[in-house]
Design a protein around this motif. Structure first.
Motif, mmCIF file in Angstrom:
data_model
loop_
_atom_site.group_PDB
_atom_site.id
_atom_site.type_symbol
_atom_site.label_atom_id
_atom_site.label_comp_id
_atom_site.label_asym_id
_atom_site.label_seq_id
_atom_site.Cartn_x
_atom_site.Cartn_y
_atom_site.Cartn_z
ATOM 1 N N ASP A 166 5.428 -2.838 11.607
ATOM 2 C CA ASP A 166 6.252 -4.201 11.023
ATOM 3 C C ASP A 166 5.987 -3.576 9.652
ATOM 4 O O ASP A 166 5.266 -3.007 8.803
ATOM 5 N N VAL A 167 7.088 -4.347 9.294
ATOM 6 C CA VAL A 167 7.680 -3.790 7.546
ATOM 7 C C VAL A 167 7.780 -5.490 6.954
ATOM 8 O O VAL A 167 8.243 -5.700 7.241
ATOM 9 N N ILE A 168 6.837 -5.087 6.547
ATOM 10 C CA ILE A 168 6.592 -5.854 5.127
ATOM 11 C C ILE A 168 6.859 -6.311 3.391
ATOM 12 O O ILE A 168 7.187 -4.813 3.141
ATOM 13 N N LEU A 169 7.414 -6.759 2.674
ATOM 14 C CA LEU A 169 8.303 -6.773 1.417
ATOM 15 C C LEU A 169 7.023 -7.968 0.570
ATOM 16 O O LEU A 169 6.542 -8.807 0.809
ATOM 17 N N VAL A 170 6.560 -6.543 -0.326
ATOM 18 C CA VAL A 170 5.446 -7.228 -1.516
ATOM 19 C C VAL A 170 6.336 -6.613 -2.791
ATOM 20 O O VAL A 170 6.601 -5.928 -3.322
ATOM 21 N N ARG A 171 6.175 -8.611 -3.162
ATOM 22 C CA ARG A 171 7.413 -8.182 -4.912
ATOM 23 C C ARG A 171 6.033 -8.254 -5.491
ATOM 24 O O ARG A 171 5.123 -8.483 -5.715
ATOM 25 N N PRO A 172 6.883 -7.822 -6.921
ATOM 26 C CA PRO A 172 5.398 -8.434 -8.061
ATOM 27 C C PRO A 172 4.946 -9.225 -8.098
ATOM 28 O O PRO A 172 4.997 -10.621 -8.158
ATOM 29 N N GLY A 173 3.299 -9.339 -8.847
ATOM 30 C CA GLY A 173 2.458 -9.946 -8.405
ATOM 31 C C GLY A 173 1.871 -10.240 -7.351
ATOM 32 O O GLY A 173 1.193 -11.351 -7.580
ATOM 33 N N GLU A 174 2.485 -10.151 -6.070
ATOM 34 C CA GLU A 174 2.317 -10.156 -5.241
ATOM 35 C C GLU A 174 1.060 -10.111 -4.340
ATOM 36 O O GLU A 174 0.285 -8.540 -4.874
ATOM 37 N N ARG A 175 0.041 -10.649 -3.394
ATOM 38 C CA ARG A 175 -0.855 -9.809 -3.010
ATOM 39 C C ARG A 175 -0.780 -8.815 -1.575
ATOM 40 O O ARG A 175 0.258 -9.460 -0.686
ATOM 41 N N VAL A 176 -1.224 -7.940 -1.062
ATOM 42 C CA VAL A 176 -0.712 -7.093 0.077
ATOM 43 C C VAL A 176 -0.916 -7.829 1.064
ATOM 44 O O VAL A 176 -2.393 -7.998 1.196
ATOM 45 N N GLY A 177 -0.002 -7.995 1.851
ATOM 46 C CA GLY A 177 0.323 -8.692 3.300
ATOM 47 C C GLY A 177 -1.132 -7.794 4.393
ATOM 48 O O GLY A 177 -1.879 -8.900 5.317
ATOM 49 N N ALA A 178 -0.930 -7.067 4.455
ATOM 50 C CA ALA A 178 -2.025 -6.140 5.491
ATOM 51 C C ALA A 178 -1.944 -4.288 4.773
ATOM 52 O O ALA A 178 -1.222 -4.167 4.294
ATOM 53 N N ASN A 215 -0.383 -6.750 -6.419
ATOM 54 C CA ASN A 215 0.868 -5.615 -6.992
ATOM 55 C C ASN A 215 0.484 -5.916 -8.103
ATOM 56 O O ASN A 215 0.846 -7.262 -8.745
ATOM 57 N N GLY A 216 1.466 -4.864 -8.932
ATOM 58 C CA GLY A 216 1.676 -4.537 -10.262
ATOM 59 C C GLY A 216 3.279 -5.381 -10.702
ATOM 60 O O GLY A 216 3.170 -6.408 -9.605
ATOM 61 N N ALA A 217 4.114 -4.399 -11.071
ATOM 62 C CA ALA A 217 5.412 -4.623 -11.250
ATOM 63 C C ALA A 217 6.649 -4.486 -10.714
ATOM 64 O O ALA A 217 7.928 -4.791 -10.117
ATOM 65 N N GLY A 218 6.634 -3.701 -9.801
ATOM 66 C CA GLY A 218 7.455 -2.897 -9.272
ATOM 67 C C GLY A 218 7.681 -3.804 -7.513
ATOM 68 O O GLY A 218 6.522 -4.362 -7.091
ATOM 69 N N ALA A 219 8.508 -3.742 -6.813
ATOM 70 C CA ALA A 219 8.430 -4.439 -4.974
ATOM 71 C C ALA A 219 8.026 -3.167 -3.909
ATOM 72 O O ALA A 219 7.985 -2.200 -5.105
ATOM 73 N N LEU A 220 7.268 -3.453 -3.865
ATOM 74 C CA LEU A 220 6.660 -1.964 -1.951
ATOM 75 C C LEU A 220 7.635 -2.889 -0.673
ATOM 76 O O LEU A 220 7.634 -4.055 -0.408
ATOM 77 N N ARG A 221 8.006 -1.802 0.361
ATOM 78 C CA ARG A 221 8.292 -2.196 1.601
ATOM 79 C C ARG A 221 6.976 -1.272 1.707
ATOM 80 O O ARG A 221 6.813 0.010 1.658
ATOM 81 N N VAL A 222 5.971 -2.032 2.692
ATOM 82 C CA VAL A 222 4.924 -1.787 3.381
ATOM 83 C C VAL A 222 5.125 -1.683 4.948
ATOM 84 O O VAL A 222 5.230 -2.435 5.532
ATOM 85 N N ARG A 223 4.547 -0.189 5.299
ATOM 86 C CA ARG A 223 4.909 -0.345 7.186
ATOM 87 C C ARG A 223 2.812 -1.157 7.973
ATOM 88 O O ARG A 223 2.521 -0.064 7.143
ATOM 89 N N VAL A 224 3.122 -2.088 8.239
ATOM 90 C CA VAL A 224 1.733 -2.317 8.841
ATOM 91 C C VAL A 224 1.466 -1.279 9.686
ATOM 92 O O VAL A 224 1.751 -0.970 10.560
ATOM 93 N N GLY A 225 -0.035 -0.434 8.886
ATOM 94 C CA GLY A 225 -0.560 -0.326 10.105
ATOM 95 C C GLY A 225 -2.073 -0.487 10.416
ATOM 96 O O GLY A 225 -2.090 0.290 11.569
ATOM 97 N N ARG A 226 -2.323 -1.846 10.362
ATOM 98 C CA ARG A 226 -3.148 -1.590 11.173
ATOM 99 C C ARG A 226 -3.310 -3.492 11.210
ATOM 100 O O ARG A 226 -2.161 -4.335 10.311
ATOM 101 N N ASP A 227 -3.883 -4.045 12.657
ATOM 102 C CA ASP A 227 -4.217 -5.565 12.774
ATOM 103 C C ASP A 227 -4.727 -6.385 11.797
ATOM 104 O O ASP A 227 -5.554 -5.774 11.797
ATOM 105 N N ALA A 228 -4.643 -7.550 11.682
ATOM 106 C CA ALA A 228 -5.506 -8.494 10.426
ATOM 107 C C ALA A 228 -6.735 -8.022 10.768
ATOM 108 O O ALA A 228 -7.272 -7.953 9.708
ATOM 109 N N SER A 229 -7.260 -8.435 11.864
ATOM 110 C CA SER A 229 -8.226 -8.183 12.504
ATOM 111 C C SER A 229 -9.544 -7.266 12.195
ATOM 112 O O SER A 229 -10.699 -6.929 11.991
ATOM 113 N N ASP A 230 -8.544 -5.927 12.085
ATOM 114 C CA ASP A 230 -9.606 -4.621 11.437
ATOM 115 C C ASP A 230 -8.826 -4.007 10.655
ATOM 116 O O ASP A 230 -8.902 -2.745 10.172
ATOM 117 N N SER A 231 -8.224 -4.704 9.264
ATOM 118 C CA SER A 231 -8.015 -4.416 8.088
ATOM 119 C C SER A 231 -9.022 -4.486 7.015
ATOM 120 O O SER A 231 -10.475 -4.725 7.963
#
Length: 663
Positions: A166-178, A215-231
């Motif tokens: 999956d691909v997630i969007l991480v906006r400025p100031g947000e925590r990375v979800g995976a 996350n800092g001041a930029g926006a990131l698109r991140v491809r999920v590499g692990r299940d939440a249980s394996d983070s």
């Protein structure tokens, strides 16, 4: 006494609106603690009433309250153990207390009940805090993330629903979800919760990011590499829980000792009661002898022989800024024979500082002018490096020129018009490639690259300042060493006989610089949490009882896995503070060797007190069995031994005990 680990969660850089909520169970929220408190209050009210000669029904009723409030839970636990065909100290304490009461020694029995109930309350608190900390750690990772659909649409989903790919969007100031890989975008990510690095790390396409990092001041698109249980965060939780369970063998050993002692006491008391009757003694005389035996052989004196030295050492350490969480921890500190320390926030202060200001000869600027221009341009930035530059300028008393046209480019730096000149501040590689003077053959550019390489080898981060497009100078920024770091390492080497090892998630150059300054040779850099745990277990397999000193969430598994863990309190993460067995409240690193030395003195007094208590018990028991020990004399001897060992243990409350530990 409790053997469970205490935990807490979160870290300074994560503070803010997105920070995880803090959960701390208060002791009076626990039923065990409320019952123990009720028993203690009833005892403390009854004792002076008894001594004052008030009617016996009044203080007797209060003692009864103490018996019931503090005794019903251990009595129930003891009966359950008995049903399981085991005999433990819970039941023995209740029998001893009731036996004392049956021959008129109500106060002695109540005191035993109060001591035992308080111990149970502390163990319940430790267990509750463990659960709190694990939940708080899981809160570091956000519960929702913005998933990007194949057609470009966005939807908010639970992070538990994210699938690998999956691909997630991480906006400025947000925590990375995976945990995953950056596909698009550039930003600075604060990942101190995972690696312990003091400064945000530039991220761009192809770089890895971790769930729970900020996350800092930029926006990131991140491809999920692990299940939440394996983070990485989830694995930290699992390692903390696993390390907590590895301490169970010690508890099993204690339970075996309790079982044997309890069985021996019951058999001996029954024998003392039965044998005199078989030899012609009357029932009352046999019962009196058996109850006297129960009192003089009571473990109360042994318990107090152990606790006062350790509790006195805890109180003394607390007055000097070291919170030791239990008597067991204080005793374990004295057994340490190897030490592992974290770098960022432990040996160092954990905040970036300007350490080098170098104006290039051809720029026509002085070092102060260069720093003032850089600070003016960085003044509006929230980046930690920018704050370090501004703080350095203020520390020198420099006036900052007026600024217009401020702009920030994630991963590159900032630009602004300062006093009519164009000023850019940022990473040398990016600015030299994009600036007007980016010709690699340019002499100024070559000098900048040389300076940046030298600073990097010295463990510093190089920051380039362009003035009207021309390289004007370079700033070196590093995490400053604590003033007492080197002396602490020397003292720990003297105490343990081995030089501490350095375990850090930071880069090898920065780790080597700090290690050289404090005198550490065994340096292990670039470590993730599981790597630190592996290093700790390697030392333990070699027969070492290792002390780990750290401050971050990434240190928590190692703190839990170690023989003993100490956390830095002022900037330490919540999880590190809860996982650690002790906390340095004021971040005075030099207190670590002192508290180890104090622990060793406490253990010495424990041995003295056990000898004293054991001697009293042996003499009184022998007298009761071989002769006729008057009950008042037996009580006097029993209580006298308690007073003697108590006063001996309280010697560590003196201020001189801390000075002696320092020496």
């Amino acid at each position: 006494m409790p053997t469970a680990l205490l935990h807490r969660s979160d870290q300074g850089p994560s503070a803010g609106p997105a920070a995880a909520p803090r959960r701390r169970t208060r002791i009076l929220a626990l039923a065990e603690a409320r019952w123990a408190a009720a028993a203690t209050v009833a005892f403390l009210v009854a004792l002076p009433l008894q001594l004052a000669g008030t009617p016996s029904w009044l203080w007797g009723a209060l003692y009864a309250v103490a018996y019931v409030a503090g005794g019903w839970e251990p009595a129930l636990a003891g009966l359950r153990a008995l049903r399981a065909k085991t005999l433990d100290v819970d039941l023995l304490m209740i029998v001893a207390a009731l036996g004392a009461a049956s021959i008129g020694q109500v106060m002695d029995g109540a005191l035993l009940i109060v001591i035992f109930a308080t111990s149970g309350a502390l163990e319940a608190l430790a267990t509750a805090r463990t659960a709190d900390s694990v939940r708080s750690l899981l809160d570091l990772a956000p519960t929702t993330a913005t998933r990007v659909a194949d057609g470009g649409g966005e939807e908010s989903v639970d992070t538990a629903e994210l699938m690998v790919g999956d691909v997630i969007l991480v906006r400025p100031g947000e925590r990375v979800g995976a945990d995953g890989e950056v596909l698009e975008g550039a930003s600075d990510v604060d990942q101190a919760t995972i690696t312990g690095e003091p400064m945000p790390v530039a991220k761009e396409a192809g770089d890895d990011v971790f769930a729970g990092t900020l996350n800092g001041a930029g926006a990131l698109r991140v491809r999920v590499g692990r299940d939440a249980s394996d983070s990485v965060i989830a694995r930290i939780v699992a390692m903390v829980e696993e390390a907590s369970e590895t301490k169970a063998p010690t508890q099993l050993f204690i339970e075996k000792v309790e079982q044997r002692y309890s069985l021996g006491m019951v058999v001996a008391t029954l024998a003392v009661f039965a044998v005199p009757q078989a030899l012609g003694d009357d029932l009352t005389g046999a019962l009196l002898r058996a109850m006297t035996f129960m009192i003089v052989a009571s473990p109360c004196a042994v318990v107090l022989a152990t606790m006062p030295p350790l509790l006195s050492a805890i109180a003394n350490a607390g007055r000097h800024g070291v919170l030791v969480k239990s008597a067991i921890v204080m005793e374990r500190l004295g057994q340490v024979d190897a030490v592992a320390v974290d770098k960022t926030g432990t040996l160092t202060e954990g905040t970036p500082q300007v350490t080098t200001v170098h104006a290039l000869p051809g720029s026509g600027l002085t070092d102060d002018t260069l720093l003032a221009l850089a600070a003016a341009a960085e003044h509006r930035s929230e980046h930690p490096l920018a704050r370090a530059v501004v703080s350095a300028a203020r520390a020198r008393g420099l006036d900052l020129p007026p600024v217009t046209h401020f702009a920030s480019t994630p991963g590159v730096g900032v630009s602004a018009t300062v006093g009519g000149a164009d000023v850019q501040v940022g990473a040398p590689a990016q600015l030299l490639e994009t600036g007007p003077s980016g010709d690699p053959a340019d002499a100024a550019s070559r000098e900048v690259r040389l300076l940046a390489r030298q600073l990097g080898e010295d463990g510093q981060t190089a920051v380039l300042v362009l003035h009207d497009g021309f390289p004007a100078g370079v700033l070196g920024i590093a995490d400053r060493l604590r003033p007492d770091a080197a002396t602490t390492v020397t003292a720990l080497r003297s105490l343990t006989g081995t030089t501490p090892m350095l375990l850090t998630g930071d880069n090898a150059q920065a780790a080597a610089r700090v290690a050289a300054e404090v005198g550490i040779e065994d340096v292990r850099a670039g470590l993730l949490p599981q790597d630190k745990v592996a290093a700790v277990r390697e030392a333990e397999c070699a027969g070492r009882k290792i002390l780990v000193i750290g401050d971050g969430v990434n240190d928590a598994p190692a703190l839990a896995a170690a023989h003993t863990g100490i956390a830095m309190g002022r900037a330490g993460s919540d999880l590190a503070l809860e996982t650690a067995d002790a906390v340095i409240v004021r971040d005075e690193l030099a207190t670590v060797p002192r508290v180890i030395a104090l622990s060793r003195r406490a253990r010495g007094l424990v041995i003295q007190n056990l000898v004293i208590a054991g001697t009293f018990i042996a003499v009184l028991v022998t007298w009761d069995l071989a002769g006729t020990l008057p009950l008042p004399l037996g009580v006097l001897g029993h209580e006298g031994s308690t007073v003697v060992v108590g006063l001996n243990g309280l010697r560590l409350l003196r201020e001189g005990a801390w000075r002696d530990a320092d020496a």
